[in-house]
Structure formats: structure tokens, C-alpha cells
Design an enzyme around this catalytic site. Structure first.
Site, PDB file in Angstrom:
ATOM      1  N   HIS A  64      34.351  39.187  45.435  1.00 48.16           N
ATOM      2  CA  HIS A  64      33.637  39.439  44.359  1.00 48.16           C
ATOM      3  C   HIS A  64      33.328  38.250  43.577  1.00 48.16           C
ATOM      4  CE1 HIS A  64      37.325  39.165  42.301  1.00 48.16           C
ATOM      5  NE2 HIS A  64      36.805  39.081  41.329  1.00 48.16           N
ATOM      6  N   HIS A  66      33.158  37.210  40.450  1.00 53.33           N
ATOM      7  CA  HIS A  66      33.861  36.462  39.270  1.00 53.33           C
ATOM      8  C   HIS A  66      34.095  34.998  39.394  1.00 53.33           C
ATOM      9  CE1 HIS A  66      35.328  40.433  37.293  1.00 53.33           C
ATOM     10  NE2 HIS A  66      34.167  40.093  37.132  1.00 53.33           N
ATOM     11  N   ASP A  68      36.363  32.749  39.024  1.00 53.82           N
ATOM     12  CA  ASP A  68      37.577  32.232  39.501  1.00 53.82           C
ATOM     13  C   ASP A  68      37.539  32.629  40.944  1.00 53.82           C
ATOM     14  OD1 ASP A  68      37.589  35.126  38.888  1.00 53.82           O
ATOM     15  OD2 ASP A  68      40.070  34.900  39.029  1.00 53.82           O
ATOM     16  N   HIS A  69      36.531  33.198  41.570  1.00 57.43           N
ATOM     17  CA  HIS A  69      36.769  33.299  42.895  1.00 57.43           C
ATOM     18  C   HIS A  69      35.542  32.686  43.787  1.00 57.43           C
ATOM     19  CE1 HIS A  69      39.894  36.606  43.158  1.00 57.43           C
ATOM     20  NE2 HIS A  69      39.580  36.515  42.014  1.00 57.43           N
ATOM     21  N   HIS A 141      37.493  47.131  41.405  1.00 60.86           N
ATOM     22  CA  HIS A 141      37.570  46.112  40.548  1.00 60.86           C
ATOM     23  C   HIS A 141      36.391  45.826  39.681  1.00 60.86           C
ATOM     24  CE1 HIS A 141      39.086  42.583  38.484  1.00 60.86           C
ATOM     25  NE2 HIS A 141      38.140  41.771  38.964  1.00 60.86           N
ATOM     26  N   ASP A 212      40.631  41.094  44.125  1.00 59.82           N
ATOM     27  CA  ASP A 212      41.176  41.592  42.823  1.00 59.82           C
ATOM     28  C   ASP A 212      40.795  43.199  43.030  1.00 59.82           C
ATOM     29  OD1 ASP A 212      41.519  39.101  41.986  1.00 59.82           O
ATOM     30  OD2 ASP A 212      40.239  39.046  40.372  1.00 59.82           O
ATOM     31  N   HIS A 270      47.564  36.095  42.813  1.00 57.17           N
ATOM     32  CA  HIS A 270      46.672  36.350  41.765  1.00 57.17           C
ATOM     33  C   HIS A 270      47.588  36.730  40.438  1.00 57.17           C
ATOM     34  CE1 HIS A 270      43.263  38.071  39.202  1.00 57.17           C
ATOM     35  NE2 HIS A 270      42.513  37.146  40.076  1.00 57.17           N
TER      36      HIS A 270
END
Length: 304
Positions: A64, A66, A68-69, A141, A212, A270
Site C-alpha cells: 500500500h 503509506h 513507511d512502505h 487497511h 498492514d 511491523h
């Protein structure tokens, strides 16, 4: 003879990096190929620590969008260009991934030396080779988040040269065909079946990465009989309500998915920065699914 399949955990923190944990990224090393699942900031530095060559990355699968990914992707693109890469790089992920790559190309001042092919994922098989395929399912998520399964096709059984020699099969290409499960015909017209010189095929290995997600049926289904399930475990059981509010999972919830999916091993990742020692997460999960371990940065898991 197939090489061992290696999983290298490059980042295990959720949301914010810590001194001990980088943000999410996982590498699968198959033969000479490296496949990344998520690519947080500092992923290429983690690869250096793990003695993995950035040049060998063939594909990146994003769960996804976000930050942090995905924020490690721009740096990897620049490094590969500095290394004069000329072979394509393939990226797979949710709607909007192409916009992200386009924005990088427009705003970051470097010259790409290779082509980037972006495929926006939909549920089902998103990539396939002769040896394996990768499929994905939607998760709970974001509006567009995915889990991925790396599924190896059946592997040839052990080949017995002594049996081949006893059947007067000349060494060379015919042996290879038999190893690959093909029936051969010798020059005099005699047919040889693979079962005469080799053991039955071995089931391929299956690795599932949840990304996530809150607990969901789609992850349970894609994880069925997996060799390894890598599932997020952002919170402990005392914060299941917070996990529900943010569409994440607790340690026990991840363990229930593993148990109900009959996986062989569960790896929790995570981890929220609030857990400097995630021992309590491990204990909570192991009450439900004993064969659970906590992911640590630069951990290597070899599947024979």
C-alpha cells in the site's frame, strides 16, 4: 538441484523507525534474483548490511502507499542509475503507484538509465514464471491495500544417476529433461518415464506477506498451508481496540490466522515502537500458535 530459498527481513518496525528496527521491507532471494516486498526508507542500506546486491532486484511488490512502505524506492532508483543499470525494473502495487513513480521522475534530479514498468495490482496472479507465481488479495487497511503470496511450483524430485546409467540413457540433455519431469524417447524408440529415474516431485514452498491489515478472510485464504506466513503484529492484546480502529492486527489475531490457515511457521513483524522488547507479543501469539517467531532486522530464514 534447486537452491535454497532465502527470506531476508530488512525492516520490522511499524510507522516510525527505531534504533533497532528499520521500516518495512522484505527480500526473497531465489537463485540470483532478489524480489522486494515493500521498500521503506533505508532499505538499500539494510541490503548492504545483509550483503544483498541492489543490482539484483528484479521486482518490487508494494502492499500500500503509506510512506513507511514506499519511501525507499526513490533512493533505489537513483542508485541503480548511478550503477548504469540497463535492464528493466518491475513494480507492482495499488492504484496510485504509477503516479508516485511519475512524481519521482519529474521532481528528483537524476537520469534513469533503465525502463520502469508499473503494474497496478488486482486480486489474483500478478506475475508468473516457469518456477513460481505471485498472487495478491485485498486486505483491510486502506481502500487499496494488498497481501502477496510467493508460490513456488512443484520442484523436481531427486534424480538418480545410477538408475539412468543402468537404463543406458546418455548423460546430457536427456537427463535434464527427465529431471524436469519430461518423458523421453531414446534413439532406438525406447521410452523412459521420469519416475524410472527420479523421485516424485516435491511441493513448492509458499511465502505469504500480509502487509498492514486487520484480520481478514482474504489473508486467511491466501495463507492456506503456507510454508511461512509473515504477518503484521503492530499491537499486543491489550491494544486490540486500537488495532481495530487503525486497521492493524494484534499478536493473537495474527496467530489465529496462522492456526486457521494451517501454516507451518508464523513470523510477526511491523512491531509498534512502543515495544522495545516484543517478548510479550511472542508469548501472546505462542499461546495460540506455537511455531511463532518475532522478526528482527537482518534476520535470515532459509527454506530448503
Amino acid at each position: 538441484m534447486k537452491e535454497s530459498l532465502k527470506i531476508i527481513i530488512l525492516g520490522t518496525s511499524g510507522g516510525i523507525p527505531t534504533v533497532e528496527r528499520n521500516l518495512p521491507a522484505i527480500a526473497i532471494k531465489k537463485d540470483r534474483e532478489i524480489i522486494l516486498f515493500d521498500c521503506a526508507e533505508s532499505t538499500q542500506r539494510q541490503m548492504g548490511k545483509a550483503k544483498l546486491s541492489v543490482s539484483r532486484i528484479s521486482k518490487i511488490f508494494v502492499t500500500h502507499l503509506h510512506g513507511d512502505h514506499i519511501m525507499g524506492i526513490p533512493g533505489i532508483l537513483q542508485t541503480l542509475s548511478l550503477l548504469n543499470r540497463n535492464k528493466p525494473l518491475y513494480l507492482f502495487g495499488p492504484n496510485g503507484l504509477m503516479d508516485f513513480i511519475t512524481a519521482i521522475k519529474k521532481t528528483v534530479e537524476f537520469t534513469l538509465t533503465f525502463d520502469i514498468y508499473v503494474k497496478e495490482a488486482a486480486e489474483g496472479v500478478v506475475y508468473e514464471t516457469n518456477d513460481y507465481y505471485i498472487e495478491c488479495v485485498k486486505t483491510r487497511h486502506t481502500n487499496s491495500s494488498f497481501a502477496y503470496a510467493f508460490v513456488e511450483k512443484d520442484r523436481p524430485g531427486k534424480f538418480h544417476p545410477n538408475k539412468a546409467l543402468a537404463l543406458r540413457i546418455p548423460m546430457g540433455p536427456l537427463w535434464k529433461k527427465l529431471q524436469q519431469g519430461e518423458t523421453i524417447t531414446l534413439s532406438e524408440g525406447r521410452k523412459i518415464e521420469p519416475s524410472e529415474v527420479a523421485d516424485p516431485p516435491k511441493p513448492g514452498r509458499k511465502i505469504v506477506y500480509s502487509g498492514d491489515t486487520a484480520p481478514c478472510e482474504s489473508v486467511k485464504k491466501i495463507s492456506k498451508n503456507a510454508t511461512l506466513l509473515i504477518h503484521e503484529s503492530t499491537y499486543g492484546d491489550d491494544l486490540e481496540e486500537k488495532a481495530f480502529e487503525t486497521n492493524h492486527s494484534s499478536a493473537s489475531q495474527a496467530a489465529k490466522i496462522a492456526e486457521e490457515s494451517s501454516v507451518q511457521k508464523l513470523l510477526l513483524t511491523h512491531i509498534s515502537q512502543r515495544y522495545s522488547n516484543p517478548k510479550e507479543l511472542l508469548e501472546q501469539a505462542q499461546k495460540i500458535f506455537q511455531n511463532t517467531i518475532i522478526a528482527e532486522d537482518l534476520m535470515e530464514i532459509t527454506l530448503d
